[in-house]
Design a protein around this motif. Structure first.
Motif, PDB file in Angstrom:
ATOM      1  N   GLY A  82      -9.837  39.629   0.561  1.00 38.44           N
ATOM      2  CA  GLY A  82     -11.151  38.839   0.226  1.00 38.44           C
ATOM      3  C   GLY A  82     -11.814  38.542  -1.237  1.00 38.44           C
ATOM      4  N   LEU A  83     -10.702  38.646  -2.014  1.00 39.88           N
ATOM      5  CA  LEU A  83     -10.902  38.357  -3.395  1.00 39.88           C
ATOM      6  C   LEU A  83     -10.859  36.739  -3.786  1.00 39.88           C
ATOM      7  N   LYS A  84      -9.953  36.153  -3.076  1.00 39.83           N
ATOM      8  CA  LYS A  84      -9.890  34.750  -3.189  1.00 39.83           C
ATOM      9  C   LYS A  84     -11.138  34.006  -2.710  1.00 39.83           C
ATOM     10  N   GLU A  85     -11.632  34.524  -1.840  1.00 39.33           N
ATOM     11  CA  GLU A  85     -12.760  33.868  -0.831  1.00 39.33           C
ATOM     12  C   GLU A  85     -14.034  34.294  -1.882  1.00 39.33           C
ATOM     13  N   PHE A  86     -13.940  35.541  -2.432  1.00 43.06           N
ATOM     14  CA  PHE A  86     -15.199  35.746  -3.353  1.00 43.06           C
ATOM     15  C   PHE A  86     -15.074  34.939  -4.550  1.00 43.06           C
ATOM     16  N   ILE A  87     -13.867  34.797  -4.933  1.00 45.32           N
ATOM     17  CA  ILE A  87     -14.054  33.982  -6.327  1.00 45.32           C
ATOM     18  C   ILE A  87     -14.277  32.612  -5.973  1.00 45.32           C
ATOM     19  N   THR A 108      -6.967  28.358 -14.550  1.00 46.03           N
ATOM     20  CA  THR A 108      -6.552  29.791 -14.397  1.00 46.03           C
ATOM     21  C   THR A 108      -7.619  30.644 -13.941  1.00 46.03           C
ATOM     22  N   PHE A 109      -9.019  30.257 -13.666  1.00 47.45           N
ATOM     23  CA  PHE A 109      -9.764  31.016 -13.129  1.00 47.45           C
ATOM     24  C   PHE A 109      -9.694  30.993 -11.626  1.00 47.45           C
ATOM     25  N   THR A 110      -9.072  30.021 -11.173  1.00 44.68           N
ATOM     26  CA  THR A 110      -8.821  29.962  -9.780  1.00 44.68           C
ATOM     27  C   THR A 110      -7.505  30.431  -9.267  1.00 44.68           C
ATOM     28  N   ASP A 111      -6.524  30.620 -10.261  1.00 44.04           N
ATOM     29  CA  ASP A 111      -4.992  30.818  -9.982  1.00 44.04           C
ATOM     30  C   ASP A 111      -4.908  32.190  -9.585  1.00 44.04           C
ATOM     31  N   MET A 112      -4.605  32.198  -8.233  1.00 45.45           N
ATOM     32  CA  MET A 112      -4.394  33.321  -7.346  1.00 45.45           C
ATOM     33  C   MET A 112      -2.847  33.872  -7.862  1.00 45.45           C
ATOM     34  N   SER A 113      -2.099  33.281  -8.726  1.00 45.18           N
ATOM     35  CA  SER A 113      -0.634  33.952  -8.876  1.00 45.18           C
ATOM     36  C   SER A 113      -0.850  35.225  -9.759  1.00 45.18           C
ATOM     37  N   LEU A 114      -2.115  35.368 -10.459  1.00 42.06           N
ATOM     38  CA  LEU A 114      -2.408  36.575 -10.862  1.00 42.06           C
ATOM     39  C   LEU A 114      -2.611  37.896 -10.266  1.00 42.06           C
TER      40      LEU A 114
END
Length: 264
Positions: free
Chosen positions: A165-170, A220-226
């Motif tokens: 759910g984190l990606k969708e939240f961001i 970097t804010f939307t970068d989900m590689s982190l």
């Protein structure tokens, strides 16, 4: 509770009795790096370490493990981004005069952002790099390395995982949900290169509508590689939450007083 502090020194409970973490200690990383070097048959290597507790402690552990595996260290050089140019040049000369072609880097991204430029300027290229979790995974560092100084680098990274759910939240963040926050306004303007209130006509920037979509930008804010690091933050937060829940929800006879100290 730290999500990213890996220094083995922090495992000393006499000095840091209240320190916990959700990321492995460098005790394990240092030994794993030595095993990687041994696996590829590299028995004559050099090393560069960040000149602080992270680098010095990690390199000391690596050196000990490497010696046990029959690996010899030709040099182990400290580096910090505030070093003088003269000090950096001495380090460069020592590397260029060495015979080993493998460099173990117990460094972080900020160090290497400087070093890749210096190494290219002085033709310190063609080395096999072995790196730690602090820089080996970083896509921004890879993009900055236009001269391929670090090409072919191998190392260890935090295991891949996801926070449901984190990606969708961001990607679902909107200005109206964060109204009244000056820092959010500045963040939104920087992210989409727009202005909420144009002060003059010379800025040549479009007006922010609030309908901009984070899913349309890549940074970097939307970068989900982190995500592996986010996962460690997630686990740290929930560790505190569960602890407080258990602490304050004690309805049975408890061994100790279950209220946190006022400063806490």
């Amino acid at each position: 509770i730290s999500h990213y502090a890996t220094c083995e020194c922090l495992s000393d409970k006499r000095k840091y009795p209240s320190f916990l973490r959700t990321v492995p200690s460098d005790y394990y990383q240092s030994r794993a790096l030595a095993e990687i070097v041994k696996h590829f048959g590299w028995t004559w290597v050099g090393a560069i370490r960040r000149d602080d507790d992270y680098g010095n402690s990690g390199m000391a552990a690596f050196t000990e493990a490497a010696e046990q595996l029959g690996i010899c260290l030709e040099y182990s050089l400290p580096f910090f981004r505030t070093y003088s140019q003269e000090k950096v040049l001495r380090m460069i000369q020592q590397i260029k005069s060495s015979t080993s072609r493998v460099i173990v880097g117990f460094l972080d991204t900020w160090d290497l952002e400087i070093l890749v430029h210096v190494f290219f300027e002085h033709n310190v290229t063609g080395y096999q790099w072995v790196g730690t979790e602090a820089w080996i995974f970083d896509p921004e560092l890879a993009a900055l390395d236009k001269y391929n100084v670090l090409q072919g680098a191998i190392g260890l990274a935090i295991p891949k995982t996801t926070v449901t759910g984190l990606k969708e939240f961001i990607l679902n963040i909107h200005p109206l949900k964060s109204a009244g926050s000056d820092i959010f306004t500045e963040f939104w303007e920087t992210l989409f290169k727009c202005k909420y209130a144009l002060q003059n006509d010379t800025e040549n920037l479009p007006v922010c509508t609030g309908k901009e979509k984070l899913s349309d930008v890549e940074n970097t804010f939307t970068d989900m590689s982190l995500m592996p690091i986010f996962s460690n933050v997630y686990k740290a937060v929930y560790a505190v939450a569960h602890t407080l829940h258990n602490l304050l929800d004690c309805t049975q006879t408890c061994a100790t007083k279950k209220q946190p100290d006022p400063p806490t």
